[in-house]
Design an enzyme around this catalytic site. Structure first.
Site, PDB file in Angstrom:
ATOM      1  CB  SER A 325      -0.958  -0.051   1.194  1.00 40.43           C
ATOM      2  OG  SER A 325      -1.965   0.912   1.090  1.00 40.43           O
ATOM      3  CE  LYS A 350      -5.418  -2.100   0.420  1.00 36.36           C
ATOM      4  NZ  LYS A 350      -5.467  -0.649   0.216  1.00 36.36           N
TER       5      LYS A 350
END
Length: 412
Positions: A325, A350
Site C-alpha cells: 500500500s 495493493k
C-alpha cells in the site's frame, strides 16, 4: 377510481382543488417514503409537501409521486423479500441484524474486499487501529480471494514472535472460523484486554497451525533509528500513521547533521497506512517531480508532486512481500525517479485507495475504493507490486540479514 400502477401501489389523480397532485394510500406512502429517505441518505435529494386528506390517504405533488414511484419500482422486490422472510421464518428475526445484512450485502456486490459497509462498532475499531494504541497481536491483514491473508507482522509483536508470516491465511480465532466477509469481526476478535490470551489458527502450505498468543499493547510508534558500522544510518518505518512523516523527518535531519555517509530505509513488512504520510516522506527523499498519481472511475487524475528540496544523503530502500500500500507508493516513487536503490523482493501489490465516510446519523460508515494509484511512470502497482533493483531473498535458513548486508555494500 383506484387503479394499480407499475410501482404496485394504489393511487388516483385528484381532479378537484388539488390539481397536479396525487392521492396515495397512507400505508403504502409510509413504506415508500422510507425507501426514498434511505436513497436520500446515500446522496440523493428529495423534499416533499404532503398532508393527509382522508383517514387512509395522503396527498402529494405529482412530481414527488414520480420520484417516489421510481424508487418503489426499483426496491419493490427487496420489500417483498423482506416481508416474506419476516412472515415465513420459523422464529422472530432481529430487525437490526437483518438491515445490517442488507447494507453489507449491497456493499459486497462489487466483489471488492476493500469496499464494505461498517457498523458503528466496526468503524470505531478501525479508527482505533489507525490512530491510537490498543491491545492485540500486531498483525496487518488483507482479504484475498475471500480469505484473510497476513500482509505483515509488527516488530516484536506476539504474532511475529509466534512465527506468523506474510502470506499466512487466518482460518479461525478462538475456534470461530472467519472468511473474507468477516474480516472486521476477525480483526476485532484478535483485540482484547492486556495480557489476555487468544488462539489463532493459520494455514501455510496447506497445513493449519494453532498458536496461543498473549495480547500486548500495540503502539502507533512507527519510526525507529540507529547507527550502523561504517557511518551508515538506519531508519525503520513499520507503518504510516499520523505522526510518521514528522518522526521520520526528525530522524533524517539528525542523521544529516551527524554527517552519515549513507542511509538504509527499511520498509520490510510495512503494511501501509495513511497515504499523506508516505507522500510527505517521498517529498523529503526526492527532487522535484511526480510522486504518484491517482485515477478514479471517470479517468480524472490527481497528482502528488515533490518540490526541489530533498536530502543529499544516498539511500537504499529495503522491501519484501510484506511491503504494501502506502509503502509501495514510496518505493515506486523512488524507483521511477531514480532517487535511491531498492533491495529485497517483490512487494505485496495493493495499489488502490479507500475513502471512509461516517454516516450522518452516526449509525455506521462506508468504506469504498475510490481510486487506483500509479507510479510516476504510469506503472500499475495493484496485484503486481514493485520490483526491486536488486533481488535478495532472505530465508529462514539465512544466518544473517543478507538484504541489509546488500544495502550496506551498495552504500560503501
Amino acid at each position: 377510481m383506484w387503479k394499480d400502477c407499475k410501482g404496485g401501489f394504489g393511487m388516483s389523480e385528484d381532479n378537484g382543488s388539488s390539481k397536479g397532485k396525487i392521492v396515495i394510500k397512507k400505508r403504502s406512502f409510509v413504506m415508500i417514503l422510507v425507501l426514498v429517505l434511505l436513497a436520500g441518505a446515500l446522496g440523493g435529494a428529495f423534499s416533499y409537501n404532503a398532508y393527509v386528506t382522508k383517514n387512509d390517504f395522503t396527498l402529494i405533488k405529482t412530481e414527488d409521486f414520480e420520484t417516489i414511484n421510481g424508487v418503489y419500482s426499483k426496491y419493490a422486490k427487496l420489500e417483498m423479500l423482506y416481508n416474506y422472510l419476516n412472515e415465513r421464518y420459523y422464529k422472530e428475526i432481529d430487525q437490526g441484524d437483518m438491515m445490517t445484512s442488507i447494507y453489507k450485502g449491497l456493499f459486497a456486490s462489487p466483489g471488492d474486499p476493500y469496499t464494505s459497509y461498517l457498523t458503528l462498532e466496526e468503524y470505531e475499531d478501525l479508527m482505533v487501529t489507525a490512530t491510537g494504541d490498543f491491545y492485540g497481536i500486531g498483525v496487518t491483514m488483507e482479504v484475498i480471494d475471500n480469505e484473510i491473508v497476513v500482509v505483515s507482522t509488527m516488530d516484536g509483536s506476539p504474532a511475529q514472535l509466534a512465527g506468523i508470516k506474510t502470506g499466512d491465511v487466518i482460518v479461525s480465532v478462538d475456534g470461530v472460523a472467519y472468511g473474507g466477509e468477516k474480516f472486521s469481526e476477525a480483526a476485532s476478535a484478535m483485540r482484547g484486554e492486556l495480557n489476555t490470551s487468544v488462539t489463532v489458527s493459520y494455514r501455510r502450505d496447506g497445513v493449519v497451525t494453532d498458536v496461543k498468543l498473549i495480547r500486548k499493547k500495540i503502539t502507533t510508534q512507527s519510526v525507529y533509528s540507529e547507527m550502523l558500522e561504517g557511518n551508515i544510518g538506519y531508519i525503520r518505518i513499520t507503518s504510516f500513521e499520523l505522526a510518521t512523516a514528522e518522526d521520520f523527518e526528525k530522524e533524517l535531519r539528525n542523521m544529516e547533521v551527524s554527517g552519515v555517509s549513507g542511509l538504509v530505509i527499511d520498509l520490510r513488512n510495512n503494511g501501509g497506512g495513511i497515504v499523506d504520510s508516505g507522500v510527505a516522506i517521498a517529498d523529503m527523499l526526492l527532487p522535484e517531480g511526480t510522486i504518484v498519481y491517482l485515477e478514479d472511475r471517470k479517468g480524472e487524475r490527481v497528482y502528488e508532486n515533490s518540490d526541489a528540496d530533498c536530502t543529499s544523503v544516498p539511500y537504499v530502500l529495503l522491501v519484501n512481500g510484506g511491503t504494501a500500500s502506502t509503502s509501495e507508493i514510496l518505493a515506486a516513487a523512488v524507483k521511477d525517479n531514480k532517487g535511491g536503490i531498492i533491495v529485497g523482493t517483490n512487494t505485496f501489490g495493493k495499489g488502490i485507495v479507500q475513502s471512509i465516510e461516517k454516516l450522518s446519523d452516526n449509525s455506521g460508515a462506508l468504506r469504498i475504493t475510490v481510486q487506483q494509484y500509479f507510479s510516476p511512470d504510469g506503472n500499475v502497482i495493484h496485484e503486481k507490486g514493485v520490483q526491486p533493483d536488486y533481488e535478495v531473498i532472505l530465508t529462514e535458513e539465512s544466518e544473517t540479514d543478507v538484504q541489509l548486508e546488500k544495502a550496506i555494500e551498495l552504500l560503501k
